[in-house]
Design a protein around this motif. Structure first.
Motif, PDB file in Angstrom:
ATOM      1  N   LYS A 118      51.376  40.467  38.035  1.00  0.00           N
ATOM      2  CA  LYS A 118      50.152  40.688  37.256  1.00  0.00           C
ATOM      3  C   LYS A 118      48.989  39.850  37.782  1.00  0.00           C
ATOM      4  O   LYS A 118      47.897  40.353  38.029  1.00  0.00           O
ATOM      5  CB  LYS A 118      50.393  40.362  35.774  1.00  0.00           C
ATOM      6  CG  LYS A 118      51.384  41.254  35.063  1.00  0.00           C
ATOM      7  CD  LYS A 118      51.448  40.955  33.583  1.00  0.00           C
ATOM      8  CE  LYS A 118      51.873  39.530  33.295  1.00  0.00           C
ATOM      9  NZ  LYS A 118      53.222  39.215  33.819  1.00  0.00           N
ATOM     10  N   SER A 119      49.256  38.550  37.924  1.00  0.00           N
ATOM     11  CA  SER A 119      48.183  37.648  38.334  1.00  0.00           C
ATOM     12  C   SER A 119      47.693  37.969  39.744  1.00  0.00           C
ATOM     13  O   SER A 119      46.489  37.916  40.025  1.00  0.00           O
ATOM     14  CB  SER A 119      48.651  36.191  38.256  1.00  0.00           C
ATOM     15  OG  SER A 119      48.974  35.852  36.914  1.00  0.00           O
ATOM     16  N   SER A 120      48.608  38.303  40.639  1.00  0.00           N
ATOM     17  CA  SER A 120      48.205  38.671  42.004  1.00  0.00           C
ATOM     18  C   SER A 120      47.338  39.924  41.993  1.00  0.00           C
ATOM     19  O   SER A 120      46.348  40.022  42.716  1.00  0.00           O
ATOM     20  CB  SER A 120      49.442  38.910  42.875  1.00  0.00           C
ATOM     21  OG  SER A 120      50.207  37.733  43.008  1.00  0.00           O
ATOM     22  N   GLY A 161      38.759  40.363  43.173  1.00  0.00           N
ATOM     23  CA  GLY A 161      38.274  39.770  44.413  1.00  0.00           C
ATOM     24  C   GLY A 161      38.068  38.276  44.291  1.00  0.00           C
ATOM     25  O   GLY A 161      37.350  37.660  45.071  1.00  0.00           O
ATOM     26  N   GLN A 162      38.709  37.668  43.270  1.00  0.00           N
ATOM     27  CA  GLN A 162      38.587  36.236  43.034  1.00  0.00           C
ATOM     28  C   GLN A 162      39.964  35.640  42.789  1.00  0.00           C
ATOM     29  O   GLN A 162      40.890  36.334  42.376  1.00  0.00           O
ATOM     30  CB  GLN A 162      37.712  35.959  41.799  1.00  0.00           C
ATOM     31  CG  GLN A 162      36.309  36.493  41.885  1.00  0.00           C
ATOM     32  CD  GLN A 162      35.529  36.198  40.624  1.00  0.00           C
ATOM     33  OE1 GLN A 162      35.848  35.292  39.869  1.00  0.00           O
ATOM     34  NE2 GLN A 162      34.483  36.977  40.383  1.00  0.00           N
ATOM     35  N   ALA A 172      34.947  36.798  32.362  1.00  0.00           N
ATOM     36  CA  ALA A 172      33.839  37.744  32.250  1.00  0.00           C
ATOM     37  C   ALA A 172      33.238  37.941  33.633  1.00  0.00           C
ATOM     38  O   ALA A 172      32.967  36.970  34.344  1.00  0.00           O
ATOM     39  CB  ALA A 172      32.785  37.212  31.281  1.00  0.00           C
ATOM     40  N   MET A 173      33.053  39.196  34.023  1.00  0.00           N
ATOM     41  CA  MET A 173      32.535  39.464  35.364  1.00  0.00           C
ATOM     42  C   MET A 173      31.959  40.874  35.439  1.00  0.00           C
ATOM     43  O   MET A 173      32.038  41.646  34.469  1.00  0.00           O
ATOM     44  CB  MET A 173      33.663  39.304  36.389  1.00  0.00           C
ATOM     45  CG  MET A 173      34.821  40.267  36.187  1.00  0.00           C
ATOM     46  SD  MET A 173      36.081  40.045  37.443  1.00  0.00           S
ATOM     47  CE  MET A 173      35.164  40.449  38.925  1.00  0.00           C
ATOM     48  N   GLU A 174      31.383  41.195  36.575  1.00  0.00           N
ATOM     49  CA  GLU A 174      30.912  42.547  36.862  1.00  0.00           C
ATOM     50  C   GLU A 174      31.981  43.243  37.700  1.00  0.00           C
ATOM     51  O   GLU A 174      32.443  42.694  38.697  1.00  0.00           O
ATOM     52  CB  GLU A 174      29.605  42.512  37.647  1.00  0.00           C
ATOM     53  CG  GLU A 174      28.434  41.891  36.893  1.00  0.00           C
ATOM     54  CD  GLU A 174      27.857  42.814  35.843  1.00  0.00           C
ATOM     55  OE1 GLU A 174      27.810  44.039  36.090  1.00  0.00           O
ATOM     56  OE2 GLU A 174      27.449  42.323  34.774  1.00  0.00           O
ATOM     57  N   LEU A 175      32.380  44.423  37.279  1.00  0.00           N
ATOM     58  CA  LEU A 175      33.401  45.173  38.009  1.00  0.00           C
ATOM     59  C   LEU A 175      32.916  46.611  38.179  1.00  0.00           C
ATOM     60  O   LEU A 175      32.808  47.361  37.213  1.00  0.00           O
ATOM     61  CB  LEU A 175      34.739  45.147  37.258  1.00  0.00           C
ATOM     62  CG  LEU A 175      35.911  45.828  37.960  1.00  0.00           C
ATOM     63  CD1 LEU A 175      36.298  45.053  39.219  1.00  0.00           C
ATOM     64  CD2 LEU A 175      37.123  45.929  37.031  1.00  0.00           C
TER      65      LEU A 175
END
Length: 400
Positions: free
Chosen positions: A24-26, A33-34, A53-56
């Motif tokens: 999951k984490s991978s 991309g982080q 929180a990010m832009e995807l």
């Protein structure tokens, strides 16, 4: 939260679920991309849900959530699974991560059943396709990916984007009730409970929504309302007040000027105003010994005159004249069982996404417990609820 940040409640929440060591984490790291989540070969590395929180693209602002393994064991494992289930209540799109090497197991099927029960759109991501022979391609509800090589990751993001219902995020708080050039007067108390140097989120969002409608917002404190109304030169389209000063603002606002509150508008924005109006009427039926839950969606430092723990209990007891038992909750601590309560009074839900607010409302409705919110309850106890929802005629009929 920065000035340019989209509030987390307005972001599409994407949850990654699955067994320990399914990757999951991978996969979260590959999608974002982080290096968002800690990756290890040790099963159970992720203990608490991780939020980012990010832009995807192609979605835009999202909240990515990496959860603990759903097959975790022992007493701590049970607590982690409980937190994972809590995440489901706010998840807009679920990604079930399954190792290609092992395929779907019983706990994966349990997760799928939870997705269906909670009506959460989902996709199954079969991870580690780079080391599994013959596992390629996509299906209607599944895709084969590799967090290591990046195979299928772009397509996974595209599929998540198609599953997400972004129409809800086009809802207006008040903009659809105004036309270009209209004036809306906002009454904002600045007292010991107000945050230093800023406005609270519902007030910020309402001002932005008014601007989007090409209307004009005039912001005043409660002691400046009469003077502001007299100096406008035109009748305002509406007055919107903080619930705490509802009684005073109602007296100072002419009867021919529509009046409502930030809390009532937030209940509409989150999709539970109808339930809140009907639920508020249950206040008249409270009896000695009844238990009322006052619930907030956020956590903050309590002030001496805090609305949830001090003012509302005092107003409830004064209005009803009954010896009530008041219990409170905040943040994610919403009770699993509601049968003991005679009424739930929730905050406006500005820090919760629509799915979680509706989940809490549904929990109450399923348990047969009336559900309302701060502003609606306060307007009801001040005898001004009908006036406060007159801009929504079907609701005004509910109030006699």
């Amino acid at each position: 939260m920065g000035l340019n940040d989209t509030p987390s409640a307005n972001r599409v929440h994407i949850g990654f679920f699955g067994r320990r060591n399914a990757g999951k984490s991978s996969l979260v790291n590959a999608v974002t991309g982080q290096e968002l989540a800690v990756v290890s070969d040790v099963a159970g590395t992720t203990t608490d849900p991780v939020y980012k929180a990010m832009e995807l693209l192609p979605l835009g602002p999202v909240m990515i959530i990496d959860t603990a393994g759903f097959d975790d064991e022992g007493e701590l494992g049970e607590l982690r699974i409980k937190k994972t289930k809590q995440v489901l209540n706010k998840t807009d799109v679920a990604v079930l991560v399954v190792s290609c090497e092992e395929g779907l197991k019983q706990c994966d099927e349990e997760l799928l059943e939870l997705f269906r029960k909670k009506e959460i759109p989902y996709i199954i991501a079969f991870n580690k396709a780079d080391i599994a022979e013959g596992q390629r391609g996509v299906g209607e509800d599944r895709i084969f990916v590799s967090a290591v090589t990046g195979e299928g990751v772009f397509e996974l993001k595209e599929r998540i984007g198609r599953l997400a219902n972004t129409e809800d995020y086009k809802l207006k708080i008040v903009g659809d009730l105004l036309k270009a050039g209209d004036v809306a007067v906002l009454v904002v108390p600045v007292d010991s409970a107000a945050p230093k140097g800023r406005l609270i989120l519902p007030q910020q969002q309402t001002i932005r929504d008014i601007l989007e409608a090409d209307a004009v917002s005039v912001v005043v404190k409660e002691n400046g309302l009469r003077e502001a109304l007299a100096g406008l030169g035109k009748k305002p389209a509406m007055v919107i007040t903080d619930s705490q000063v509802f009684e005073q603002v109602a007296k100072d606002t002419p009867e021919d000027v529509p009046l409502t509150s930030f809390s009532i508008l937030m209940a509409r924005y989150k999709g539970f105003l109808d339930t809140a109006v009907i639920g508020a009427k249950a206040i008249d039926g409270l009896k000695d010994g009844d238990t009322v839950l006052i619930s907030e969606g956020c956590t903050h430092h309590r002030q001496c005159d805090d609305i949830g723990t001090v003012k509302l209990p005092k107003w409830l007891k004064k209005y009803t004249g009954k010896e009530l038992v008041i219990k409170t909750s905040s943040g994610t601590g919403f009770p699993d069982e509601l049968a003991e309560y005679s009424l739930v009074i929730h905050c406006g839900g500005c820090m919760l996404n629509e799915r979680e607010v509706k989940y809490r409302m549904k929990c109450a409705v399923d348990a047969g417990v009336p559900f309302t919110n701060y502003g609606t309850a306060i307007a009801f106890m001040n005898g001004i609820l009908k006036r406060s929802v007159e801009m929504f005629p079907h609701l005004a009929k509910e109030i006699q």
